[in-house]
Motif scaffolding. Structure first.
Motif, mmCIF file in Angstrom:
data_model
loop_
_atom_site.group_PDB
_atom_site.id
_atom_site.type_symbol
_atom_site.label_atom_id
_atom_site.label_comp_id
_atom_site.label_asym_id
_atom_site.label_seq_id
_atom_site.Cartn_x
_atom_site.Cartn_y
_atom_site.Cartn_z
ATOM 1 N N LEU A 1 47.241 25.985 40.870
ATOM 2 C CA LEU A 1 45.989 26.737 41.007
ATOM 3 C C LEU A 1 45.572 27.375 39.681
ATOM 4 O O LEU A 1 44.386 27.470 39.377
ATOM 5 C CB LEU A 1 46.120 27.804 42.095
ATOM 6 N N SER A 2 46.558 27.803 38.883
ATOM 7 C CA SER A 2 46.225 28.436 37.606
ATOM 8 C C SER A 2 45.653 27.443 36.606
ATOM 9 O O SER A 2 44.951 27.837 35.681
ATOM 10 C CB SER A 2 47.429 29.164 37.020
ATOM 11 N N THR A 3 45.930 26.146 36.794
ATOM 12 C CA THR A 3 45.318 25.144 35.917
ATOM 13 C C THR A 3 43.890 24.831 36.341
ATOM 14 O O THR A 3 43.112 24.315 35.559
ATOM 15 C CB THR A 3 46.127 23.827 35.886
ATOM 16 N N LYS A 4 43.543 25.154 37.583
ATOM 17 C CA LYS A 4 42.208 24.856 38.109
ATOM 18 C C LYS A 4 41.279 26.062 38.114
ATOM 19 O O LYS A 4 40.064 25.909 38.031
ATOM 20 C CB LYS A 4 42.330 24.301 39.523
ATOM 21 N N PHE A 5 41.837 27.261 38.251
ATOM 22 C CA PHE A 5 41.023 28.464 38.378
ATOM 23 C C PHE A 5 41.476 29.513 37.366
ATOM 24 O O PHE A 5 42.610 29.983 37.417
ATOM 25 C CB PHE A 5 41.123 29.037 39.798
ATOM 26 N N GLU A 6 40.559 29.893 36.480
ATOM 27 C CA GLU A 6 40.863 30.897 35.450
ATOM 28 C C GLU A 6 41.345 32.209 36.043
ATOM 29 O O GLU A 6 42.204 32.858 35.493
ATOM 30 C CB GLU A 6 39.634 31.153 34.579
ATOM 31 N N VAL A 7 40.761 32.625 37.178
ATOM 32 C CA VAL A 7 41.127 33.917 37.765
ATOM 33 C C VAL A 7 42.604 33.916 38.179
ATOM 34 O O VAL A 7 43.298 34.912 37.989
ATOM 35 C CB VAL A 7 40.196 34.292 38.944
ATOM 36 N N VAL A 8 43.106 32.812 38.706
ATOM 37 C CA VAL A 8 44.527 32.720 39.083
ATOM 38 C C VAL A 8 45.385 32.764 37.824
ATOM 39 O O VAL A 8 46.392 33.474 37.770
ATOM 40 C CB VAL A 8 44.808 31.448 39.910
ATOM 41 N N LYS A 9 44.977 32.018 36.806
ATOM 42 C CA LYS A 9 45.713 32.007 35.538
ATOM 43 C C LYS A 9 45.765 33.413 34.946
ATOM 44 O O LYS A 9 46.802 33.850 34.449
ATOM 45 C CB LYS A 9 45.039 31.038 34.574
ATOM 46 N N TYR A 10 44.648 34.131 35.019
ATOM 47 C CA TYR A 10 44.581 35.490 34.480
ATOM 48 C C TYR A 10 45.514 36.434 35.243
ATOM 49 O O TYR A 10 46.154 37.295 34.651
ATOM 50 C CB TYR A 10 43.141 36.001 34.543
#
Length: 178
Positions: free
Chosen positions: A87-96
């Protein structure tokens, strides 16, 4: 105080066998989950690793926890780690939420002491990283970055036209001008 040093042979054999089987399960699941699970750790990966170690200890030593229960916990934690990293590779908010951004600690030979203090990096750690890269003068460096894994990356010279790899750094360039 009863059974401090020895409970029974059955207990010893169970602990030995369950530990081996749980360890094999954990290694198998980690190998199946891919390289990312075993890569250099950020804070999120560290938490998953500690949780897996705690579960391995619980399965090994707690006679009320069956091997199957432990294997399910291993699988669940590894699946959650896989899911979050995907999910963090697809959505910046998850990565953040899950990881920090790299942080600039030296720019154009100038040590950013306020940033180092905030990140709890000492001058000695900076100098050790410089020495390990064959650098004797920090003033000779264009960029030093504290990575999300805690590693210190040294870049001797910036190619101004091709500095894309630096764009993710939270405070690059200092003062906000490029």
């Amino acid at each position: 105080m009863k059974n401090i040093f020895f409970d029974s042979w059955e207990s010893i054999i169970r602990t030995f066998v369950i530990t081996i089987l749980a360890y094999v399960c954990l290694i198998l699941f980690l190998r199946l989950s891919g390289k990312r699970t075993l890569s250099k750790m950020n804070a999120f990966d560290f938490i998953v690793t500690v949780a897996l170690g705690s579960c391995l200890a619980t399965v090994s030593l707690n006679k009320n926890v069956a091997l199957t229960d432990g294997a399910l916990v291993f699988l669940t934690l590894i699946f959650l780690q896989f899911l979050i990293t995907t999910l963090s590779t697809k959505f910046e908010v998850v990565k953040y939420i899950v990881t920090n951004k790299p942080t600039l600690i030296v720019y154009k030979g100038e040590i950013l002491y306020d940033v180092m203090k905030k990140e709890r990096i000492t001058k000695d750690e900076l100098f050790a990283a410089a020495r390990s890269n064959g650098i004797t003068q920090v003033e000779d460096l264009d960029v030093v970055v504290l990575e999300t894994t805690g590693d210190i990356t040294i870049i001797k010279k910036i190619d101004g036209e091709n500095a894309e790899a630096l764009s993710i750094i939270s405070n690059f360039p200092p003062g906000g001008s490029k």
